[in-house]
Design a protein around this motif. Structure first.
Motif, PDB file in Angstrom:
ATOM      1  N   PRO A  37      72.056  42.866  25.989  1.00 55.80           N
ATOM      2  CA  PRO A  37      71.285  43.982  26.555  1.00 55.80           C
ATOM      3  C   PRO A  37      70.908  45.024  25.512  1.00 55.80           C
ATOM      4  O   PRO A  37      71.616  45.229  24.525  1.00 55.80           O
ATOM      5  CB  PRO A  37      72.247  44.564  27.599  1.00 55.80           C
ATOM      6  CG  PRO A  37      73.607  44.207  27.091  1.00 55.80           C
ATOM      7  CD  PRO A  37      73.453  42.851  26.458  1.00 55.80           C
ATOM      8  N   ALA A  38      69.800  45.689  25.770  1.00 59.53           N
ATOM      9  CA  ALA A  38      69.329  46.731  24.852  1.00 59.53           C
ATOM     10  C   ALA A  38      70.300  47.910  24.803  1.00 59.53           C
ATOM     11  O   ALA A  38      70.415  48.584  23.775  1.00 59.53           O
ATOM     12  CB  ALA A  38      67.936  47.202  25.281  1.00 59.53           C
ATOM     13  N   ASP A  39      70.995  48.166  25.895  1.00 61.45           N
ATOM     14  CA  ASP A  39      71.932  49.298  25.940  1.00 61.45           C
ATOM     15  C   ASP A  39      73.365  48.850  25.692  1.00 61.45           C
ATOM     16  O   ASP A  39      74.312  49.396  26.273  1.00 61.45           O
ATOM     17  CB  ASP A  39      71.838  50.012  27.281  1.00 61.45           C
ATOM     18  CG  ASP A  39      72.250  49.132  28.457  1.00 61.45           C
ATOM     19  OD1 ASP A  39      72.252  47.893  28.299  1.00 61.45           O
ATOM     20  OD2 ASP A  39      72.595  49.686  29.526  1.00 61.45           O
ATOM     21  N   LEU A  40      73.533  47.849  24.825  1.00 59.72           N
ATOM     22  CA  LEU A  40      74.847  47.260  24.585  1.00 59.72           C
ATOM     23  C   LEU A  40      75.877  48.299  24.168  1.00 59.72           C
ATOM     24  O   LEU A  40      77.005  48.315  24.683  1.00 59.72           O
ATOM     25  CB  LEU A  40      74.738  46.180  23.504  1.00 59.72           C
ATOM     26  CG  LEU A  40      76.065  45.534  23.074  1.00 59.72           C
ATOM     27  CD1 LEU A  40      76.743  44.839  24.253  1.00 59.72           C
ATOM     28  CD2 LEU A  40      75.836  44.551  21.935  1.00 59.72           C
ATOM     29  N   GLU A  41      75.521  49.198  23.256  1.00 61.45           N
ATOM     30  CA  GLU A  41      76.476  50.190  22.768  1.00 61.45           C
ATOM     31  C   GLU A  41      76.993  51.051  23.915  1.00 61.45           C
ATOM     32  O   GLU A  41      78.197  51.348  24.003  1.00 61.45           O
ATOM     33  CB  GLU A  41      75.827  51.069  21.698  1.00 61.45           C
ATOM     34  CG  GLU A  41      76.796  52.031  21.033  1.00 61.45           C
ATOM     35  CD  GLU A  41      76.175  52.791  19.873  1.00 61.45           C
ATOM     36  OE1 GLU A  41      76.832  53.723  19.374  1.00 61.45           O
ATOM     37  OE2 GLU A  41      75.049  52.448  19.476  1.00 61.45           O
ATOM     38  N   HIS A  42      76.098  51.437  24.801  1.00 65.63           N
ATOM     39  CA  HIS A  42      76.506  52.234  25.966  1.00 65.63           C
ATOM     40  C   HIS A  42      77.414  51.409  26.880  1.00 65.63           C
ATOM     41  O   HIS A  42      78.443  51.911  27.369  1.00 65.63           O
ATOM     42  CB  HIS A  42      75.275  52.711  26.732  1.00 65.63           C
ATOM     43  CG  HIS A  42      75.603  53.379  28.036  1.00 65.63           C
ATOM     44  ND1 HIS A  42      76.165  54.637  28.095  1.00 65.63           N
ATOM     45  CD2 HIS A  42      75.484  52.947  29.328  1.00 65.63           C
ATOM     46  CE1 HIS A  42      76.369  54.969  29.367  1.00 65.63           C
ATOM     47  NE2 HIS A  42      75.961  53.955  30.130  1.00 65.63           N
ATOM     48  N   GLN A  43      77.048  50.154  27.122  1.00 65.97           N
ATOM     49  CA  GLN A  43      77.852  49.307  28.000  1.00 65.97           C
ATOM     50  C   GLN A  43      79.269  49.124  27.477  1.00 65.97           C
ATOM     51  O   GLN A  43      80.236  49.074  28.260  1.00 65.97           O
ATOM     52  CB  GLN A  43      77.191  47.942  28.182  1.00 65.97           C
ATOM     53  CG  GLN A  43      75.938  47.959  29.044  1.00 65.97           C
ATOM     54  CD  GLN A  43      75.548  46.569  29.510  1.00 65.97           C
ATOM     55  OE1 GLN A  43      76.379  45.660  29.592  1.00 65.97           O
ATOM     56  NE2 GLN A  43      74.261  46.398  29.826  1.00 65.97           N
ATOM     57  N   LEU A  44      79.420  49.020  26.170  1.00 65.11           N
ATOM     58  CA  LEU A  44      80.743  48.778  25.606  1.00 65.11           C
ATOM     59  C   LEU A  44      81.673  49.972  25.746  1.00 65.11           C
ATOM     60  O   LEU A  44      82.874  49.865  25.466  1.00 65.11           O
ATOM     61  CB  LEU A  44      80.623  48.378  24.132  1.00 65.11           C
ATOM     62  CG  LEU A  44      80.091  46.960  23.899  1.00 65.11           C
ATOM     63  CD1 LEU A  44      79.881  46.699  22.416  1.00 65.11           C
ATOM     64  CD2 LEU A  44      81.034  45.923  24.492  1.00 65.11           C
ATOM     65  N   GLY A  45      81.127  51.097  26.213  1.00 64.23           N
ATOM     66  CA  GLY A  45      81.987  52.234  26.515  1.00 64.23           C
ATOM     67  C   GLY A  45      82.806  52.005  27.775  1.00 64.23           C
ATOM     68  O   GLY A  45      83.878  52.599  27.945  1.00 64.23           O
ATOM     69  N   GLU A  46      82.279  51.176  28.657  1.00 64.04           N
ATOM     70  CA  GLU A  46      82.946  50.954  29.943  1.00 64.04           C
ATOM     71  C   GLU A  46      83.207  49.477  30.245  1.00 64.04           C
ATOM     72  O   GLU A  46      84.057  49.152  31.078  1.00 64.04           O
ATOM     73  CB  GLU A  46      82.092  51.533  31.082  1.00 64.04           C
ATOM     74  CG  GLU A  46      81.835  53.035  30.966  1.00 64.04           C
ATOM     75  CD  GLU A  46      80.921  53.535  32.068  1.00 64.04           C
ATOM     76  OE1 GLU A  46      80.287  52.689  32.740  1.00 64.04           O
ATOM     77  OE2 GLU A  46      80.850  54.758  32.259  1.00 64.04           O
ATOM     78  N   ARG A  47      82.480  48.591  29.585  1.00 58.68           N
ATOM     79  CA  ARG A  47      82.577  47.165  29.902  1.00 58.68           C
ATOM     80  C   ARG A  47      83.308  46.404  28.804  1.00 58.68           C
ATOM     81  O   ARG A  47      83.475  46.890  27.687  1.00 58.68           O
ATOM     82  CB  ARG A  47      81.174  46.572  30.103  1.00 58.68           C
ATOM     83  CG  ARG A  47      80.450  47.138  31.328  1.00 58.68           C
ATOM     84  CD  ARG A  47      79.005  46.651  31.382  1.00 58.68           C
ATOM     85  NE  ARG A  47      78.331  47.098  32.598  1.00 58.68           N
ATOM     86  CZ  ARG A  47      78.114  46.336  33.655  1.00 58.68           C
ATOM     87  NH1 ARG A  47      78.522  45.080  33.657  1.00 58.68           N
ATOM     88  NH2 ARG A  47      77.500  46.815  34.721  1.00 58.68           N
ATOM     89  N   HIS A  48      83.701  45.193  29.149  1.00 60.37           N
ATOM     90  CA  HIS A  48      84.457  44.336  28.229  1.00 60.37           C
ATOM     91  C   HIS A  48      83.592  43.159  27.779  1.00 60.37           C
ATOM     92  O   HIS A  48      82.681  42.732  28.480  1.00 60.37           O
ATOM     93  CB  HIS A  48      85.708  43.780  28.922  1.00 60.37           C
ATOM     94  CG  HIS A  48      86.652  44.816  29.428  1.00 60.37           C
ATOM     95  ND1 HIS A  48      87.634  45.376  28.650  1.00 60.37           N
ATOM     96  CD2 HIS A  48      86.763  45.393  30.654  1.00 60.37           C
ATOM     97  CE1 HIS A  48      88.320  46.251  29.359  1.00 60.37           C
ATOM     98  NE2 HIS A  48      87.811  46.285  30.585  1.00 60.37           N
ATOM     99  N   TRP A  49      83.962  42.609  26.612  1.00 66.97           N
ATOM    100  CA  TRP A  49      83.353  41.355  26.182  1.00 66.97           C
ATOM    101  C   TRP A  49      83.995  40.171  26.898  1.00 66.97           C
ATOM    102  O   TRP A  49      83.339  39.177  27.194  1.00 66.97           O
ATOM    103  CB  TRP A  49      83.534  41.165  24.677  1.00 66.97           C
ATOM    104  CG  TRP A  49      82.584  41.891  23.799  1.00 66.97           C
ATOM    105  CD1 TRP A  49      82.887  42.864  22.884  1.00 66.97           C
ATOM    106  CD2 TRP A  49      81.167  41.699  23.706  1.00 66.97           C
ATOM    107  NE1 TRP A  49      81.760  43.296  22.245  1.00 66.97           N
ATOM    108  CE2 TRP A  49      80.684  42.590  22.730  1.00 66.97           C
ATOM    109  CE3 TRP A  49      80.261  40.868  24.360  1.00 66.97           C
ATOM    110  CZ2 TRP A  49      79.345  42.663  22.380  1.00 66.97           C
ATOM    111  CZ3 TRP A  49      78.918  40.943  24.018  1.00 66.97           C
ATOM    112  CH2 TRP A  49      78.464  41.828  23.045  1.00 66.97           C
ATOM    113  N   PHE A  50      85.295  40.292  27.144  1.00 64.92           N
ATOM    114  CA  PHE A  50      86.024  39.168  27.728  1.00 64.92           C
ATOM    115  C   PHE A  50      87.066  39.705  28.694  1.00 64.92           C
ATOM    116  O   PHE A  50      87.252  40.918  28.811  1.00 64.92           O
ATOM    117  CB  PHE A  50      86.679  38.319  26.622  1.00 64.92           C
ATOM    118  CG  PHE A  50      87.046  36.922  27.036  1.00 64.92           C
ATOM    119  CD1 PHE A  50      86.051  36.003  27.370  1.00 64.92           C
ATOM    120  CD2 PHE A  50      88.368  36.514  27.111  1.00 64.92           C
ATOM    121  CE1 PHE A  50      86.374  34.709  27.754  1.00 64.92           C
ATOM    122  CE2 PHE A  50      88.704  35.226  27.486  1.00 64.92           C
ATOM    123  CZ  PHE A  50      87.694  34.323  27.820  1.00 64.92           C
ATOM    124  N   VAL A  51      87.737  38.801  29.390  1.00 63.16           N
ATOM    125  CA  VAL A  51      88.668  39.178  30.456  1.00 63.16           C
ATOM    126  C   VAL A  51      90.017  39.584  29.858  1.00 63.16           C
ATOM    127  O   VAL A  51      90.731  38.739  29.305  1.00 63.16           O
ATOM    128  CB  VAL A  51      88.878  37.993  31.427  1.00 63.16           C
ATOM    129  CG1 VAL A  51      89.736  38.414  32.611  1.00 63.16           C
ATOM    130  CG2 VAL A  51      87.538  37.427  31.885  1.00 63.16           C
TER     131      VAL A  51
END
Length: 322
Positions: A37-51
């Motif tokens: 996603p284009a907003d990857l940096e923002h997503q990584l503030g709250e989301r994970h790459w893996f479980v």
């Protein structure tokens, strides 16, 4: 054995088929490319790459103290490892497994409907290998992950299992590898889609899960169909191989894990502590019992455990209760 095979709606499916494959298979329905996603940096503030639940070592004090950026890097390492493993598993092992059904390699009658569904499943797995590889390449480039040439321990061990058996036994072992793989992966993917992952990864896991839920039901049905047709020699071989294959599927790849942990600068003592815990026999036994519930229930439903020898094998291994 109190667990049951997947609940509704799977039980409504015609046995040994992949119903509505043309309208439900991800290879037919996915239309968007699997790009980060284009907003990857923002997503990584709250989301994970893996479980995180698949990475119990993340709760080690040294990793917690290292902070979120180290945790995200370890998740990225694990994601790339998992996707590379999935690419090889789907393309070279599971598809080889369904070839035994398509081309009558097991020496027992396989109905036309089973072969048709096997060809559909073969197509699905090729697509799973494709989108797994697409995402792995992007994440590996993003983080400079370059230790990807060595196959995962699970792949190496399964191929060694094939190489060690006689040519007459190969088809059975290939089939059983696919049976175990396809009846454990849906549970793994179900855990993944319940968490806040990077959007592209989450979408991929959801597509994969939808397919694998049908594949799991298919392999449960096919095993139930084939088991009564196997002769005594085939049944004895299947029991021994199933035990070994289940063991392999739930082993930890400690060599790779040490490399992953070392990539974020963790102390060698921490690496040794984490990997030693994962290798404990009880920990491995619990991973099998938890992760292979559908597989074990499929064996139970097929009458596999009606044979005392088979029941005792799995009881002695600690995989089922006495």
């Amino acid at each position: 054995m109190k667990e049951h095979c997947p609940p509704e709606p799977f039980a409504l499916y015609p046995p040994c088929t992949l119903p509505d494959w043309d309208t439900k298979a991800s290879v037919r329905t996915d239309r968007s490319p699997y790009t980060l996603p284009a907003d990857l940096e923002h997503q990584l503030g709250e989301r994970h790459w893996f479980v995180p639940d698949f990475m119990p070592y993340l709760d080690h004090p040294d990793i917690v103290l290292a902070g979120p950026s180290v945790v995200r890097r370890l998740e990225a390492n694990q994601l790339v490892y998992f996707l590379d493993y999935t690419t090889v598993l789907e393309h070279k092992l599971v598809n080889r497994s369904v070839e035994t059904l398509i081309h009558d390699e097991l020496g027992v009658p396989v109905p036309c409907a089973v072969k048709t569904a096997a060809l559909q499943l073969y197509t699905d797995e090729g697509y799973h290998a494709l989108f797994s590889n697409q995402i792995a390449e992007q994440v590996a480039e993003l983080y400079g992950i370059d230790n990807r040439s060595r196959p995962a321990r699970r792949i190496r061990r399964l191929l060694e299992r094939i190489q060690a058996c006689s040519p007459a036994d190969e088809a059975m072992v290939w089939f059983l590898i696919g049976f175990v793989s396809e009846t454990i992966i849906a549970k793994e993917l179900l855990s993944a889609v319940r968490l806040p992952l990077v959007s592209t990864v989450l979408r991929m896991f959801k597509s994969h899960l939808a397919d694998e839920a049908r594949h799991s039901r298919y392999f449960c049905d096919v095993f139930s169909h084939l088991w009564p047709l196997f002769d005594d020699c085939q049944r004895t071989l299947a029991a021994t191989q199933l035990l070994a294959i289940l063991e392999i599927f739930f082993e930890s790849d400690t060599d790779w894990l040490k490399e992953s942990l070392a990539s974020v600068g963790l102390h060698p003592d921490t690496l040794e502590y984490i990997t030693t815990r994962l290798q404990q026999p009880h920990a491995h036994q619990q991973r099998v019992r938890s992760g292979a519930k559908v597989t074990l229930q499929a064996l139970f439903n097929a009458g596999f455990f009606n044979i005392a020898h088979n029941r005792h094998l799995f009881q002695n291994a600690g995989y089922i209760d006495a």
